[in-house]
Design a protein around this motif. Structure first.
Motif, PDB file in Angstrom:
ATOM      1  N   GLN A  40      -6.521   5.399  -4.733  1.00 54.85           N
ATOM      2  CA  GLN A  40      -7.502   4.324  -4.689  1.00 54.85           C
ATOM      3  C   GLN A  40      -6.807   2.970  -4.588  1.00 54.85           C
ATOM      4  OE1 GLN A  40     -11.043   4.514  -4.540  1.00 54.85           O
ATOM      5  NE2 GLN A  40     -10.603   2.391  -3.958  1.00 54.85           N
ATOM      6  N   HIS A  41      -5.701   2.789  -5.327  1.00 46.88           N
ATOM      7  CA  HIS A  41      -4.954   1.533  -5.233  1.00 46.88           C
ATOM      8  C   HIS A  41      -4.361   1.365  -3.834  1.00 46.88           C
ATOM      9  CE1 HIS A  41      -4.265   1.552  -9.880  1.00 46.88           C
ATOM     10  NE2 HIS A  41      -5.504   1.240  -9.537  1.00 46.88           N
TER      11      HIS A  41
ATOM     12  N   ALA B 238       0.833  -1.208   0.000  1.00 41.94           N
ATOM     13  CA  ALA B 238       0.000   0.000   0.000  1.00 41.94           C
ATOM     14  C   ALA B 238       0.860   1.248   0.000  1.00 41.94           C
ATOM     15  CB  ALA B 238      -0.926  -0.005   1.220  1.00 41.94           C
ATOM     16  N   LYS B 239       1.961   1.229   0.739  1.00 48.64           N
ATOM     17  CA  LYS B 239       2.825   2.408   0.825  1.00 48.64           C
ATOM     18  C   LYS B 239       3.453   2.762  -0.511  1.00 48.64           C
ATOM     19  CE  LYS B 239       5.609   2.832   4.281  1.00 48.64           C
ATOM     20  NZ  LYS B 239       6.699   2.526   5.249  1.00 48.64           N
ATOM     21  N   HIS B 240       3.538   1.811  -1.433  1.00 46.80           N
ATOM     22  CA  HIS B 240       4.219   2.040  -2.710  1.00 46.80           C
ATOM     23  C   HIS B 240       3.254   2.278  -3.865  1.00 46.80           C
ATOM     24  CE1 HIS B 240       8.526   1.418  -1.814  1.00 46.80           C
ATOM     25  NE2 HIS B 240       8.025   0.869  -0.730  1.00 46.80           N
ATOM     26  N   GLN B 241       1.976   2.479  -3.561  1.00 48.23           N
ATOM     27  CA  GLN B 241       1.010   2.779  -4.615  1.00 48.23           C
ATOM     28  C   GLN B 241       0.960   4.285  -4.861  1.00 48.23           C
ATOM     29  OE1 GLN B 241      -0.327   0.054  -6.182  1.00 48.23           O
ATOM     30  NE2 GLN B 241       1.035  -0.965  -4.688  1.00 48.23           N
TER      31      GLN B 241
ATOM     32  N   LEU C 124      -9.735  11.216  -0.775  1.00 51.56           N
ATOM     33  CA  LEU C 124     -10.758  10.901  -1.768  1.00 51.56           C
ATOM     34  C   LEU C 124     -12.061  11.665  -1.519  1.00 51.56           C
ATOM     35  CD1 LEU C 124     -10.172   7.050  -2.028  1.00 51.56           C
ATOM     36  CD2 LEU C 124      -9.601   8.766  -3.758  1.00 51.56           C
ATOM     37  N   GLY C 125     -12.072  12.493  -0.466  1.00 54.83           N
ATOM     38  CA  GLY C 125     -13.231  13.331  -0.216  1.00 54.83           C
ATOM     39  C   GLY C 125     -14.350  12.671   0.561  1.00 54.83           C
TER      40      GLY C 125
ATOM     41  N   GLU D 292      -7.147  -1.866   2.647  1.00 54.56           N
ATOM     42  CA  GLU D 292      -8.338  -2.647   2.995  1.00 54.56           C
ATOM     43  C   GLU D 292      -8.010  -4.136   3.012  1.00 54.56           C
ATOM     44  OE1 GLU D 292     -11.040  -1.657   4.138  1.00 54.56           O
ATOM     45  OE2 GLU D 292     -11.587   0.321   3.353  1.00 54.56           O
ATOM     46  N   THR D 293      -7.143  -4.564   2.085  1.00 53.59           N
ATOM     47  CA  THR D 293      -6.702  -5.962   2.083  1.00 53.59           C
ATOM     48  C   THR D 293      -5.916  -6.268   3.354  1.00 53.59           C
ATOM     49  OG1 THR D 293      -6.598  -6.024  -0.341  1.00 53.59           O
ATOM     50  CG2 THR D 293      -5.310  -7.680   0.847  1.00 53.59           C
ATOM     51  N   ALA D 294      -5.026  -5.348   3.729  1.00 57.89           N
ATOM     52  CA  ALA D 294      -4.258  -5.526   4.958  1.00 57.89           C
ATOM     53  C   ALA D 294      -5.187  -5.621   6.161  1.00 57.89           C
ATOM     54  CB  ALA D 294      -3.269  -4.376   5.128  1.00 57.89           C
TER      55      ALA D 294
END
Length: 247
Positions: free
Chosen positions: A60-61, A53-56, A99-100, A67-69
């Protein structure tokens, strides 16, 4: 479920962090992706997803990986992972804010604060050493650090992971027999700030410290000693560590 620096997936995550520190994020991302591919249980999948996640670059990705984590973290009813919830929910809140979605952002920040205020680990706790002690003895602050001999420690350190205490015993100064004692804090204790939210989210090694003594209430004999090669690598890494100890 015990966190171990010798676990193959965790070792890949550590290698990825090293690549981050040396300014090679592409290599880091490849290592975290390899960790995800090799992950077999929920703890390994949680950690690999958290670092992916940190490297996206796309928010949204990043949210999807977080969310997977979270999904895998919630499958584990264990203090190894519960300590990571404040960092995980805070990261989710930041994504939703970007994302608001203010409602979901607020909800995740509230969850982060809830877990931050309510540490769940009640032990049992262990302390690794080469000292020959007995039930009833007190371990007190004021000793020299095993990692910086000139530093007098203001706290006494302990862990809820038996093998983590065994590793501490193996790394301890002295020539005595490696011992893992079961201990009971005599007063308040806190997460070890030298480890919590540093490389891994939360306090996965379940490492704590106290300014009050620890009372020895027993000894553990069935802990697993790390292999000689792994232990030497760990010692070398500690010797090369230039970070300051929070005392």
């Amino acid at each position: 479920m015990e966190f171990s620096p010798f676990n193959p997936v965790i070792k890949l995550c550590l290698q990825g962090m090293t690549m981050e520190e040396t300014g090679d994020p592409e290599a880091a991302a490849r290592l975290f992706s390899e960790a995800w591919d090799k992950a077999e249980n929920d703890l390994e999948k949680f950690l690999a997803a958290y670092y992916l996640a940190k490297h996206q670059k796309n928010v949204q990705h990043k949210l999807d990986w977080l969310e997977t984590a979270l999904h895998h973290a919630l499958q584990i009813n264990d203090d190894t992972v519960k300590s990571a919830f404040p960092a995980l929910y805070s990261a989710l809140a930041a994504c939703y804010e970007h994302l608001g979605d203010s409602e979901k952002s607020k909800h995740n920040r509230e969850l982060a604060a809830l877990f931050q205020r309510n540490p769940s680990d009640k032990g049992p706790f262990y302390h690794g050493t080469k000292s020959d002690l007995k039930v009833g003895d007190l371990l007190t602050p004021g000793g020299n650090s095993n990692y910086k001999s000139e530093l007098v420690m203001n706290h006494i350190y302990f862990t809820a992971l038996p093998n983590g205490a065994g590793l501490a015993a193996a790394l301890a100064k002295g020539t005595g027999t490696e011992r893992v004692y079961i201990v009971e804090p005599a007063g308040a204790y806190e997460n070890d700030p030298n480890l919590t939210d540093k490389k891994f989210p939360g306090n996965p090694t379940r490492s704590y410290r106290s300014a009050e003594p620890l009372r020895i209430i027993g000894e553990l004999t069935d802990w697993v000693r790390p292999g000689a090669e792994e232990l030497q690598k760990f010692r070398a890494k500690l010797e090369n560590n230039k970070g300051e100890i929070i005392n």
